[in-house]
Design an enzyme around this catalytic site. Sequence first.
Site, PDB file in Angstrom:
ATOM      1  N   LYS A   1     -11.914  -0.042   5.999  1.00 31.06           N
ATOM      2  CA  LYS A   1     -13.376  -0.099   6.048  1.00 31.06           C
ATOM      3  C   LYS A   1     -13.846  -0.814   7.340  1.00 31.06           C
ATOM      4  O   LYS A   1     -13.030  -1.415   8.043  1.00 31.06           O
ATOM      5  CB  LYS A   1     -13.886  -0.796   4.781  1.00 31.06           C
ATOM      6  CG  LYS A   1     -13.566  -0.007   3.481  1.00 31.06           C
ATOM      7  CD  LYS A   1     -14.120  -0.718   2.254  1.00 31.06           C
ATOM      8  CE  LYS A   1     -13.922   0.124   0.991  1.00 31.06           C
ATOM      9  NZ  LYS A   1     -14.527  -0.523  -0.207  1.00 31.06           N
TER      10      LYS A   1
ATOM     11  N   TYR B   1     -19.023   8.268  -2.653  1.00 29.02           N
ATOM     12  CA  TYR B   1     -19.259   7.252  -3.691  1.00 29.02           C
ATOM     13  C   TYR B   1     -20.231   7.731  -4.768  1.00 29.02           C
ATOM     14  O   TYR B   1     -20.913   6.908  -5.375  1.00 29.02           O
ATOM     15  CB  TYR B   1     -19.778   5.966  -3.040  1.00 29.02           C
ATOM     16  CG  TYR B   1     -18.698   5.120  -2.392  1.00 29.02           C
ATOM     17  CD1 TYR B   1     -17.591   4.679  -3.136  1.00 29.02           C
ATOM     18  CD2 TYR B   1     -18.770   4.734  -1.058  1.00 29.02           C
ATOM     19  CE1 TYR B   1     -16.597   3.890  -2.552  1.00 29.02           C
ATOM     20  CE2 TYR B   1     -17.777   3.939  -0.478  1.00 29.02           C
ATOM     21  CZ  TYR B   1     -16.691   3.522  -1.229  1.00 29.02           C
ATOM     22  OH  TYR B   1     -15.716   2.738  -0.660  1.00 29.02           O
TER      23      TYR B   1
ATOM     24  N   PHE C   1     -24.979  -2.169  -6.526  1.00 32.84           N
ATOM     25  CA  PHE C   1     -24.287  -2.348  -5.253  1.00 32.84           C
ATOM     26  C   PHE C   1     -24.217  -1.065  -4.421  1.00 32.84           C
ATOM     27  O   PHE C   1     -23.660  -1.067  -3.323  1.00 32.84           O
ATOM     28  CB  PHE C   1     -22.878  -2.918  -5.462  1.00 32.84           C
ATOM     29  CG  PHE C   1     -21.947  -2.048  -6.276  1.00 32.84           C
ATOM     30  CD1 PHE C   1     -21.231  -1.013  -5.695  1.00 32.84           C
ATOM     31  CD2 PHE C   1     -21.769  -2.293  -7.636  1.00 32.84           C
ATOM     32  CE1 PHE C   1     -20.371  -0.225  -6.437  1.00 32.84           C
ATOM     33  CE2 PHE C   1     -20.902  -1.500  -8.392  1.00 32.84           C
ATOM     34  CZ  PHE C   1     -20.198  -0.462  -7.780  1.00 32.84           C
TER      35      PHE C   1
ATOM     36  N   ARG D   1      -3.258   1.995  -4.349  1.00 32.07           N
ATOM     37  CA  ARG D   1      -4.110   1.104  -5.149  1.00 32.07           C
ATOM     38  C   ARG D   1      -3.428  -0.260  -5.356  1.00 32.07           C
ATOM     39  O   ARG D   1      -4.083  -1.306  -5.325  1.00 32.07           O
ATOM     40  CB  ARG D   1      -4.431   1.729  -6.512  1.00 32.07           C
ATOM     41  CG  ARG D   1      -5.195   3.049  -6.445  1.00 32.07           C
ATOM     42  CD  ARG D   1      -6.669   2.889  -6.235  1.00 32.07           C
ATOM     43  NE  ARG D   1      -7.349   2.228  -7.318  1.00 32.07           N
ATOM     44  CZ  ARG D   1      -8.673   2.047  -7.354  1.00 32.07           C
ATOM     45  NH1 ARG D   1      -9.433   2.505  -6.354  1.00 32.07           N
ATOM     46  NH2 ARG D   1      -9.242   1.438  -8.362  1.00 32.07           N
TER      47      ARG D   1
ATOM     48  N   THR E   1     -10.259  -4.679  -7.252  1.00 30.88           N
ATOM     49  CA  THR E   1     -11.598  -4.535  -6.675  1.00 30.88           C
ATOM     50  C   THR E   1     -12.310  -5.884  -6.577  1.00 30.88           C
ATOM     51  O   THR E   1     -12.883  -6.228  -5.542  1.00 30.88           O
ATOM     52  CB  THR E   1     -12.446  -3.576  -7.528  1.00 30.88           C
ATOM     53  OG1 THR E   1     -11.733  -2.349  -7.694  1.00 30.88           O
ATOM     54  CG2 THR E   1     -13.802  -3.303  -6.888  1.00 30.88           C
TER      55      THR E   1
ATOM     56  N   ARG F   1      -6.298  -6.810  -0.160  1.00 26.76           N
ATOM     57  CA  ARG F   1      -7.535  -7.527  -0.508  1.00 26.76           C
ATOM     58  C   ARG F   1      -7.255  -8.990  -0.813  1.00 26.76           C
ATOM     59  O   ARG F   1      -8.030  -9.874  -0.428  1.00 26.76           O
ATOM     60  CB  ARG F   1      -8.214  -6.837  -1.685  1.00 26.76           C
ATOM     61  CG  ARG F   1      -8.864  -5.501  -1.292  1.00 26.76           C
ATOM     62  CD  ARG F   1      -9.303  -4.705  -2.492  1.00 26.76           C
ATOM     63  NE  ARG F   1     -10.060  -3.504  -2.106  1.00 26.76           N
ATOM     64  CZ  ARG F   1     -10.424  -2.553  -2.962  1.00 26.76           C
ATOM     65  NH1 ARG F   1     -10.119  -2.665  -4.251  1.00 26.76           N
ATOM     66  NH2 ARG F   1     -11.097  -1.502  -2.544  1.00 26.76           N
TER      67      ARG F   1
ATOM     68  N   ASN G   1     -14.458  -5.492   1.231  1.00 24.25           N
ATOM     69  CA  ASN G   1     -13.095  -5.681   0.740  1.00 24.25           C
ATOM     70  C   ASN G   1     -12.040  -4.873   1.501  1.00 24.25           C
ATOM     71  O   ASN G   1     -11.002  -4.536   0.943  1.00 24.25           O
ATOM     72  CB  ASN G   1     -13.046  -5.398  -0.768  1.00 24.25           C
ATOM     73  CG  ASN G   1     -13.475  -3.978  -1.089  1.00 24.25           C
ATOM     74  OD1 ASN G   1     -13.782  -3.204  -0.191  1.00 24.25           O
ATOM     75  ND2 ASN G   1     -13.463  -3.629  -2.352  1.00 24.25           N
TER      76      ASN G   1
ATOM     77  N   HIS H   1     -10.161   1.103   1.113  1.00 23.87           N
ATOM     78  CA  HIS H   1     -10.424   2.037   0.010  1.00 23.87           C
ATOM     79  C   HIS H   1      -9.139   2.781  -0.315  1.00 23.87           C
ATOM     80  O   HIS H   1      -8.354   3.079   0.574  1.00 23.87           O
ATOM     81  CB  HIS H   1     -11.493   3.058   0.409  1.00 23.87           C
ATOM     82  CG  HIS H   1     -11.576   4.225  -0.538  1.00 23.87           C
ATOM     83  ND1 HIS H   1     -12.258   4.150  -1.734  1.00 23.87           N
ATOM     84  CD2 HIS H   1     -11.016   5.468  -0.497  1.00 23.87           C
ATOM     85  CE1 HIS H   1     -12.135   5.321  -2.368  1.00 23.87           C
ATOM     86  NE2 HIS H   1     -11.383   6.127  -1.644  1.00 23.87           N
TER      87      HIS H   1
ATOM     88  N   GLU I   1     -11.731  13.713  -2.280  1.00 23.60           N
ATOM     89  CA  GLU I   1     -12.040  12.866  -1.128  1.00 23.60           C
ATOM     90  C   GLU I   1     -11.390  13.389   0.154  1.00 23.60           C
ATOM     91  O   GLU I   1     -12.004  13.351   1.224  1.00 23.60           O
ATOM     92  CB  GLU I   1     -11.590  11.422  -1.409  1.00 23.60           C
ATOM     93  CG  GLU I   1     -12.405  10.779  -2.531  1.00 23.60           C
ATOM     94  CD  GLU I   1     -11.878   9.402  -2.950  1.00 23.60           C
ATOM     95  OE1 GLU I   1     -10.907   8.909  -2.327  1.00 23.60           O
ATOM     96  OE2 GLU I   1     -12.437   8.833  -3.902  1.00 23.60           O
TER      97      GLU I   1
HETATM   98  N1  LIG Z   1     -19.641  -5.569  -8.457  1.00 23.77           N
HETATM   99  C1  LIG Z   1     -19.659  -5.202  -7.176  1.00 23.77           C
HETATM  100  N2  LIG Z   1     -20.402  -5.864  -6.288  1.00 23.77           N
HETATM  101  C2  LIG Z   1     -20.443  -5.526  -4.983  1.00 23.77           C
HETATM  102  N3  LIG Z   1     -19.734  -4.505  -4.465  1.00 23.77           N
HETATM  103  C3  LIG Z   1     -18.962  -3.799  -5.299  1.00 23.77           C
HETATM  104  C4  LIG Z   1     -18.887  -4.103  -6.696  1.00 23.77           C
HETATM  105  N4  LIG Z   1     -18.043  -3.232  -7.281  1.00 23.77           N
HETATM  106  C5  LIG Z   1     -17.630  -2.424  -6.287  1.00 23.77           C
HETATM  107  N5  LIG Z   1     -18.160  -2.757  -5.106  1.00 23.77           N
HETATM  108  C6  LIG Z   1     -17.938  -2.083  -3.812  1.00 23.77           C
HETATM  109  O1  LIG Z   1     -17.926  -0.677  -4.062  1.00 23.77           O
HETATM  110  C7  LIG Z   1     -16.639  -0.137  -3.746  1.00 23.77           C
HETATM  111  C8  LIG Z   1     -16.329   0.966  -4.737  1.00 23.77           C
HETATM  112  O2  LIG Z   1     -16.201   0.394  -6.014  1.00 23.77           O
HETATM  113  P1  LIG Z   1     -15.014   0.806  -6.989  1.00 23.77           P
HETATM  114  O3  LIG Z   1     -14.770   2.287  -6.884  1.00 23.77           O
HETATM  115  O4  LIG Z   1     -15.336   0.259  -8.327  1.00 23.77           O
HETATM  116  O5  LIG Z   1     -13.765  -0.020  -6.403  1.00 23.77           O
HETATM  117  P2  LIG Z   1     -12.444   0.438  -5.645  1.00 23.77           P
HETATM  118  O6  LIG Z   1     -12.788   0.465  -4.165  1.00 23.77           O
HETATM  119  O7  LIG Z   1     -11.451  -0.643  -5.945  1.00 23.77           O
HETATM  120  O8  LIG Z   1     -12.046   1.790  -6.188  1.00 23.77           O
HETATM  121  C9  LIG Z   1     -15.702  -1.346  -3.779  1.00 23.77           C
HETATM  122  O9  LIG Z   1     -14.521  -1.139  -3.033  1.00 23.77           O
HETATM  123  C10 LIG Z   1     -16.575  -2.421  -3.199  1.00 23.77           C
HETATM  124  O10 LIG Z   1     -16.678  -2.292  -1.776  1.00 23.77           O
HETATM  125 MG   LIG Z   2     -13.172   3.500  -6.453  1.00 22.50          MG
END
Ligand SMILES: Nc1ncnc2c1ncn2[C@@H]1O[C@H](COP(=O)(O)OP(=O)(O)O)[C@@H](O)[C@H]1O
Ligand SMILES: [Mg+2]
Length: 136
Positions: free
Chosen positions: A9, A49, A57, A85, A91, A102, A112, A115, A126
């Site tokens: 990212k 997304y 968020f 993952r 996350t 992370r 973070n 992805h 994707e």
């Molecule tokens: N509770 C949250 N608060 C702020 N940002 C969040 C939150 N949950 C997710 N995100 C952001 O949105 C992205 C996508 O979320 P998610 O798909 O749940 O996680 P991941 O990237 O681990 O698959 C996360 O990587 C993070 O950048």
């Molecule tokens: Mg995700």
Amino acid sequence: MEVTLAIVKPDGVKRGLIGEILKRYENKGLRLKAAKVVTPSIELLEKHYEEHKGKPFFKPLIEYMSSGPVFAMVLEGENAVKLVRMINGATKVEDALPGTIRGDFASSTTYNVVHGSDSVESAKREIALWFPELIL
Ligand SMILES: Nc1ncnc2c1ncn2[C@@H]1O[C@H](COP(=O)(O)OP(=O)(O)O)[C@@H](O)[C@H]1O
Ligand SMILES: [Mg+2]
């Protein structure tokens, strides 16, 4: 062979972490099939997304992800989706264990660093979005 999409990212690219992150995937035996540095469009990110549309968020996430170049890559290997993952880590910042990307580099749940696709189906969707030209 299984493939997945991983992304360094904008914060990870700004911090100079592309090499460190790719090394961790390659160390685990994953092979790089395609990669590019690109500043993603809002349109691409809203599709990428789409499962998070409407969440609090979502807007900050799209702003963050479009704030600069990212390093998008297709990785191949047995259990590639799960491995990426695991290497990425949880996350939530407080759940991301040391030894994961992370856990070692992220200091916030939003910013973070990486992805990784969450399933084989998500990976297919994707990869088609980010690498429409790629024939696997
Ligand atoms: N509770 C949250 N608060 C702020 N940002 C969040 C939150 N949950 C997710 N995100 C952001 O949105 C992205 C996508 O979320 P998610 O798909 O749940 O996680 P991941 O990237 O681990 O698959 C996360 O990587 C993070 O950048
Ligand atoms: Mg995700």
